[in-house]
Write an enzyme that holds these catalytic residues in place. Structure first.
Site: not given
Lengths: 336, 336
Positions: B102, B124, B166, B208, B218, B222, B226, B229, B233, B243
């Site tokens: 956990r 993330k 990026e 970032k 998000e 945030r 994307n 993306h 993606h 990528h």
């Protein structure tokens, strides 16, 4: 209805009330074939995923299966995943809802006494990895819990005892008054008296959620909830007996350890044993001590060569005691 | 060293400095065979798990494998899991550290430019399920990030371009000044000028992490990250290209969409294309539009029949625009 900061509790509501909480088209229900076959009418017209019932289902493989079904059903971040079942279902639901698309909304509808008073409360989910119980998991609160006591009408006797094992645990570590009350009642009394049952469930939910909320990361008080579990869990895994039976044996061991370590009065251990037996729970079991000890070494509460063990100073007064693994082995050999 | 509320950044430190941050006997390092074989001396005397390198590794199967190794190594809640590698390694490290018992402590030592400026920053993590990219994951910040620029000396040219994809994305959505600076520099310039590289990495990490921290769940800003993306993606998955190349193509598509939807000046799109090409990134690619669209429908940013698409109003000004899936399909058919 009762709300704390994070979770809304709908006590004594019918399952169908869920449609007043969330939009039906956004909900996907997760249940097991036992619950589904007992109450097929409840799921009519609902988007439902049915998995195989049983403790052995609480594995990574099932997580993959549920996630694949969510993808097939085109679940988005707006989807609610609603778990309807016992502790295995609420654990899987909480875990999947915690990781699917990095977290979606979730609600629980527990269908066993054990899940109502314990497994579904507190936001901890846990999944087994092979024979290691609860080795992975998350802390994520559901948005709501809904209690439909009519679901308990079909609950087998052993499942009632399972629930009472956790209720007696709560009494041992935190609530001497509840312990005394339980000494005067019985499973049959609660089966026949819906109001008393509702009040008992409410008391136990409040007790556990209060501990869990003050201590989400399990650094302090929450550890008390492991009373009976450090030995009980490994017994459950090794000997495939029910959770309630296993932690009942674990609590008796822990009571004996308490007697030895802090001179707990001997008659308190006898009172605990008598109460467990009153609720059809075992007080002794001839388990494989070596195998159980191997699993204790993997316990999440271990830090290096020590382990945080939960003992009691009196009825209603649990406390944390760091014991060496060597000492635990000796205590098991002597008392269990 | 720079600390915000949750994460400590060690900029321009040697990897060996990690022993000053945490006790060595509590650390388990996770890396891939590429990194391990390139820098075997770095791992001498360290408790290390080595997994297979490559995007295809970022699957549930690998998570199980790492967890089993942690169990074998008797990792406890006190253990630190330190990821040393590119984005795949930091994602797997973050996810495993989030669910093992956990949640255990974690730190990242990114070894690629892409991981340094993007993948390792923001907390993330994301794991693929079959062909669906990043469908499960967590938000969990590492306790520290350590930047050892000497690790970039062995980085292949394509990996430099991946990182700049990026960096250019950050410039497009948030930082016109950085965009202009990049128009006057080149990959070779940063390869030869350690100080300029360190400054560029620092700037991108701050950009970032500031966005990520203000918006952990998000819901708003945030989403700008994307940019490129939503289409990139699916292209990456369908056509198995890098990528950086995939999101470069995705950014060009998004720039064309911006031109049509809000009358973005045509020469801005040309400037973006020119900058991407300067850093050896592609501006067009003949991709399978139907397959890509099928994957877009599974995007985490979809809500019902709409999707939150990231467009730009000017260089350095990204914004969120909700588009219908039908509209996205038309725009792809027309512009990509």
């Amino acid at each position: 209805m009762f709300s704390d900061k994070k979770v809304t509790y709908y006590f004594d509501s019918a399952l169908s009330y869920v449609e007043k909480i969330i939009e039906k088209h956004k909900a996907i229900f997760l249940t097991d074939n036992n619950v589904y076959n007992k109450h097929p009418h409840l799921f009519e017209g609902l988007n439902t995923i049915v998995i195989h019932a049983g403790e052995n289902t609480k594995q990574q493989k099932t997580i993959d299966e549920v996630i694949n079904q969510l993808i097939q059903k085109e679940a988005t971040r707006d989807t609610w995943l609603i778990g309807v079942g016992g502790g295995v279902i609420t654990d899987i639901t909480g875990f999947v809802a915690g990781i699917y698309m990095r977290g979606i909304n979730t609600g629980f509808i527990p269908t066993t006494l054990l899940a109502m008073v314990d497994a579904a409360v507190g936001g901890k989910s846990a999944i087994d990895v092979g024979m290691y119980k609860n080795i992975i998991g998350l802390t994520k609160q559901p948005s709501f819990l809904l209690y439909d006591y009519s679901l308990l009408q079909t609950l087998p006797n052993e499942e009632w005892s399972n629930g009472f094992a956790e209720i007696i645990k709560h009494a041992c570590i935190k609530d001497a008054t509840m312990f005394e009350m339980l000494e005067t009642t019985s499973i049959d009394y609660f089966k026949l008296n819906n109001e008393a049952l509702a009040s008992l469930v409410y008391k136990n939910v409040m007790l556990k959620s209060a501990i869990a909320q003050h201590d989400e990361l399990e650094k302090g008080d929450r550890k008390l909830l492991n009373f009976g579990h450090t030995i009980g869990h490994p017994i459950e895994t090794t000997h495939q007996i029910s959770h309630g039976n296993a932690i009942s044996i674990g609590m008796v061991c822990a009571a004996f350890f308490s007697s030895e370590i802090i001179n707990l009065q001997q008659n308190l251990t006898q009172r605990i044993i008598a109460l467990l037996e009153k609720y059809n729970l075992p007080s002794a079991y001839c388990f494989n001590k070596d195998k159980v000890f191997e699993l204790i070494k993997m316990d999440k509460k271990r830090t290096g060569t020590n382990i945080n063990f939960i003992l009691i100073a009196a009825i209603g007064e649990g406390f944390i005691k760091e014991l060496s693994l060597v000492q635990v082995k000796q205590l098991i050999d002597k008392h269990c």
